[in-house]
Design a protein around this motif. Structure first.
Motif, mmCIF file in Angstrom:
data_model
loop_
_atom_site.group_PDB
_atom_site.id
_atom_site.type_symbol
_atom_site.label_atom_id
_atom_site.label_comp_id
_atom_site.label_asym_id
_atom_site.label_seq_id
_atom_site.Cartn_x
_atom_site.Cartn_y
_atom_site.Cartn_z
ATOM 1 N N VAL A 136 46.427 47.972 38.422
ATOM 2 C CA VAL A 136 46.636 48.417 39.793
ATOM 3 C C VAL A 136 47.974 47.915 40.315
ATOM 4 C CG1 VAL A 136 44.170 48.533 40.340
ATOM 5 C CG2 VAL A 136 45.413 46.431 40.813
ATOM 6 N N GLY A 137 48.542 48.692 41.234
ATOM 7 C CA GLY A 137 49.686 48.250 42.015
ATOM 8 C C GLY A 137 49.147 47.767 43.346
ATOM 9 N N ARG A 154 48.876 44.266 38.802
ATOM 10 C CA ARG A 154 47.796 43.428 38.278
ATOM 11 C C ARG A 154 47.067 44.161 37.162
ATOM 12 N NH1 ARG A 154 45.793 39.542 42.411
ATOM 13 N NH2 ARG A 154 47.328 39.607 44.069
ATOM 14 N N ASP A 155 46.596 43.387 36.190
ATOM 15 C CA ASP A 155 45.918 43.946 35.028
ATOM 16 C C ASP A 155 44.635 43.157 34.777
ATOM 17 O OD1 ASP A 155 46.349 45.889 32.741
ATOM 18 O OD2 ASP A 155 45.974 44.041 31.629
ATOM 19 N N SER A 183 45.429 39.306 35.647
ATOM 20 C CA SER A 183 46.752 38.723 35.433
ATOM 21 C C SER A 183 47.684 39.457 36.393
ATOM 22 C CB SER A 183 47.201 38.867 33.982
ATOM 23 O OG SER A 183 47.304 40.224 33.625
ATOM 24 N N GLN A 184 48.737 38.785 36.821
ATOM 25 C CA GLN A 184 49.596 39.343 37.870
ATOM 26 C C GLN A 184 51.056 39.257 37.459
ATOM 27 O OE1 GLN A 184 48.723 38.092 41.927
ATOM 28 N NE2 GLN A 184 50.869 37.589 42.185
ATOM 29 N N THR A 185 51.807 40.322 37.733
ATOM 30 C CA THR A 185 53.240 40.349 37.508
ATOM 31 C C THR A 185 53.910 40.658 38.832
ATOM 32 O OG1 THR A 185 52.910 41.201 35.280
ATOM 33 C CG2 THR A 185 55.099 41.453 36.211
ATOM 34 N N ALA A 186 54.718 39.740 39.316
ATOM 35 C CA ALA A 186 55.439 39.988 40.576
ATOM 36 C C ALA A 186 56.545 41.004 40.331
ATOM 37 C CB ALA A 186 56.031 38.691 41.091
#
Length: 90
Positions: free
Chosen positions: A53-54, A65-66, A75-78
């Protein structure tokens, strides 16, 4: 269940998943990430537990996020702007 489908709906109040049956009945699951605005939803057709998701939060910003467990953990990617001197569009 054979023939069932899952619909992901991103809202300002989180992610909502709905399971549809061949009879046309829909059942809502519990909200996921309720304090985040969900702008984009990707459900992996090969793995029903894989969600991407965004997300947007007015104080914390945008992230991708995945989840590999149906939304229990993430898990999160900024998101960051491109580095100076990077490739130019077009």
């Amino acid at each position: 269940m054979a023939g069932s489908v899952t619909l992901g709906v991103g809202t300002q109040k989180g992610l909502f998943l709905f399971d549809g049956s061949p009879s046309g009945k829909w059942k809502a699951r519990e909200p996921i990430l309720p304090e985040w605005e969900i702008s984009t939803v990707l459900l992996d057709p090969r793995d029903p537990d894989h969600l991407t998701v965004g997300t947007v939060h007015y104080a914390w910003g945008a992230t991708v996020r995945d989840s590999r467990d149906g939304g229990k953990t993430w898990s999160q990617t900024a998101l960051r702007p491109p580095a100076p001197g990077g490739p130019k569009p077009g």
